[in-house]
Design a protein around this motif. Sequence first.
Motif, short mmCIF file in Angstrom:
data_model
loop_
_atom_site.label_atom_id
_atom_site.label_comp_id
_atom_site.label_asym_id
_atom_site.label_seq_id
_atom_site.Cartn_x
_atom_site.Cartn_y
_atom_site.Cartn_z
N UNK A 1 -13.03 25.17 -29.47
CA UNK A 1 -12.39 26.47 -29.55
C UNK A 1 -12.69 27.27 -28.29
N UNK A 2 -11.81 28.20 -28.03
CA UNK A 2 -12.01 29.10 -26.89
C UNK A 2 -11.63 30.50 -27.30
N UNK A 3 -12.61 31.38 -27.27
CA UNK A 3 -12.39 32.78 -27.57
C UNK A 3 -11.99 33.52 -26.30
N UNK A 4 -11.33 34.65 -26.44
CA UNK A 4 -10.91 35.41 -25.24
C UNK A 4 -12.10 35.73 -24.35
N UNK A 5 -11.96 35.40 -23.08
CA UNK A 5 -13.00 35.71 -22.12
C UNK A 5 -14.20 34.80 -22.14
N UNK B 1 -17.64 23.42 -28.15
CA UNK B 1 -17.55 22.40 -29.19
C UNK B 1 -17.67 23.03 -30.57
N UNK B 2 -16.89 22.54 -31.52
CA UNK B 2 -16.97 23.01 -32.89
C UNK B 2 -17.41 21.89 -33.82
N UNK B 3 -16.66 20.77 -33.81
CA UNK B 3 -16.97 19.68 -34.73
C UNK B 3 -16.35 18.39 -34.21
N UNK B 4 -16.92 17.27 -34.62
CA UNK B 4 -16.38 15.97 -34.23
C UNK B 4 -16.57 14.99 -35.38
N UNK B 5 -15.74 13.97 -35.38
CA UNK B 5 -15.83 12.94 -36.41
C UNK B 5 -15.62 11.59 -35.74
N UNK C 1 -23.42 26.90 -34.85
CA UNK C 1 -22.78 28.14 -35.28
C UNK C 1 -21.84 27.97 -36.47
N UNK C 2 -21.41 26.73 -36.73
CA UNK C 2 -20.47 26.50 -37.83
C UNK C 2 -21.04 25.59 -38.91
N UNK D 1 -11.72 22.29 -42.08
CA UNK D 1 -11.76 23.28 -43.14
C UNK D 1 -12.82 24.31 -42.77
N UNK D 2 -12.41 25.58 -42.73
CA UNK D 2 -13.30 26.64 -42.30
C UNK D 2 -13.52 27.63 -43.44
N UNK D 3 -14.74 27.74 -43.88
CA UNK D 3 -15.11 28.66 -44.95
C UNK D 3 -16.01 29.76 -44.40
N UNK D 4 -16.15 30.82 -45.17
CA UNK D 4 -17.03 31.94 -44.81
C UNK D 4 -16.79 32.37 -43.36
N UNK D 5 -15.55 32.55 -43.04
CA UNK D 5 -15.20 32.87 -41.65
C UNK D 5 -15.75 34.23 -41.23
N UNK D 6 -16.09 34.29 -39.96
CA UNK D 6 -16.65 35.50 -39.36
C UNK D 6 -15.76 35.95 -38.21
#
Length: 125
Positions: A37-41, A46-50, A62-63, A81-86
């Motif tokens: 993922x890439x947030x503005x600025x 990396x988020x997840x891999x399988x 962080x996730x 699948x993303x739960x408890x999003x912030x």
Amino acid sequence: VQLQASGGGLVQAGGSLSVSCAASGRAFSKYSMGWFRQAPGKEREFVAAISWSGGSTNYADSVKGRFTISRDNAKNTVYLRMNSLKPEDTAVYYCAIAKAPYGGARYQGGLYDYWGQGTLVTVSS
């Protein structure tokens, strides 16, 4: 190789959302997949891999415990699948396919060679 991500959108903090990525042009079942993922600025992260078989997964700290990556090799599709999003989860989410077959759940972006177009996930506070 084409990766088509979908499923992003707007969700309130604490809510859930799923994104998916359909792959074509490569023997999907032989390759590890990743979500970044890439947030503005900010830089891409990396988020997840399988792994290619689905038997191994890897998550950013962080996730961990909130996000789940999975794959359906019969449908050539990987899911997140993303739960408890912030609010800090707000970003464009990219799927990617590994360069080499039969690998593990890799977090290094340089080990992936094709990327989807990204799907925007916005979490409101």
